[in-house]
Design an enzyme around this catalytic site. Structure first.
Site, PDB file in Angstrom:
ATOM      1  N   VAL A  10      45.397  41.255  42.083  1.00  0.00           N
ATOM      2  CA  VAL A  10      46.253  41.083  40.915  1.00  0.00           C
ATOM      3  C   VAL A  10      45.742  39.912  40.091  1.00  0.00           C
ATOM      4  O   VAL A  10      45.327  38.890  40.638  1.00  0.00           O
ATOM      5  CB  VAL A  10      47.737  40.854  41.295  1.00  0.00           C
ATOM      6  N   SER A  11      45.742  40.071  38.792  1.00  0.00           N
ATOM      7  CA  SER A  11      45.301  39.004  37.900  1.00  0.00           C
ATOM      8  C   SER A  11      46.422  37.982  37.767  1.00  0.00           C
ATOM      9  O   SER A  11      47.567  38.257  38.135  1.00  0.00           O
ATOM     10  CB  SER A  11      44.972  39.594  36.525  1.00  0.00           C
ATOM     11  N   PRO A  12      46.110  36.791  37.226  1.00  0.00           N
ATOM     12  CA  PRO A  12      47.156  35.781  37.043  1.00  0.00           C
ATOM     13  C   PRO A  12      48.325  36.280  36.201  1.00  0.00           C
ATOM     14  O   PRO A  12      49.460  35.873  36.382  1.00  0.00           O
ATOM     15  CB  PRO A  12      46.428  34.637  36.332  1.00  0.00           C
ATOM     16  N   GLU A  14      49.452  39.433  36.143  1.00  0.00           N
ATOM     17  CA  GLU A  14      50.244  40.427  36.869  1.00  0.00           C
ATOM     18  C   GLU A  14      51.171  39.787  37.905  1.00  0.00           C
ATOM     19  O   GLU A  14      52.277  40.240  38.115  1.00  0.00           O
ATOM     20  CB  GLU A  14      49.307  41.422  37.571  1.00  0.00           C
TER      21      GLU A  14
END
Length: 198
Positions: A10-12, A14
């Site tokens: 997960v990206s920052p 998300e």
């Protein structure tokens, strides 16, 4: 006995990995490794490295999409080939064409086609960029992407750097990359030296 092992990232932005993890488990993953906020281009993704170590011959690596594990086409191709050599299949929940056994002749053909298409895309981008820069110069413009370091950000970076803040701290405050801050400070330093010697 073969196992289905999941990997989620997960990206920052998300933040929450639960949806990806639930999707992978619902599709049959017995274990899911999750990285938080790590870029696919970062060499040190702790859970990704743990996942690779955990995989055995005959296992299937399940992901939601290829961008969860590879940031570029070349990375993706190298990864698919590496997994194939290890006897690990790759399955993407959103990209069914990836569910191929790269150890078979058909799997090798598919990976080869992906490699050719990726190289064609890279070559096309380079050629379009080159032509765009030539056209821009012919019209008196300097090509290239505008810097994220606006004059205001650069001034703030110089001020923070003068008070002892590190490049990492400055980048975090300004919401830009470390390399952008480094380049901006180096440019200011060069300009100051040029002015002083004039």
């Amino acid at each position: 006995m073969s196992r289905v092992i999941g990997y989620a990232r997960v990206s920052p932005l998300e933040q929450k990995p639960e949806a990806q993890e639930a999707e992978l488990r619902a599709a049959g993953a017995v274990r899911v490794f999750v990285d938080h906020g790590e870029s696919t281009r970062a060499p040190d993704r702790p859970q990704w490295n743990a996942c690779l170590e955990h995989l055995r011959e005959g296992d299937m690596l399940m992901i939601r999409a290829l961008d969860r594990i590879a940031g570029t086409e070349q990375m993706a191709i190298e990864l698919i080939c590496d997994l194939g050599r290890r006897g690990v299949r790759l399955r993407s929940l959103t990209e069914p064409f990836l569910d191929v056994d790269t150890s078979t002749p058909m799997g090798e053909v598919i990976v080869s086609i992906m490699a050719v298409l990726a190289q064609l895309r890279i070559s096309t981008i380079r050629e379009n960029t080159r032509l765009g820069l030539v056209h821009a110069r012919a019209n008196g413009r300097v090509g290239g992407r505008p810097s994220v370091m606006t004059p205001e950000r650069t001034a703030a970076a110089v001020q923070m750097h003068a008070t002892g803040r590190s490049i990492v701290q400055i980048a975090k405050v300004l919401g830009v990359g470390k390399s952008s801050v480094s380049r901006a400070l180096a440019k200011v330093d060069e300009e100051s030296k040029a002015t002083a010697s004039a």
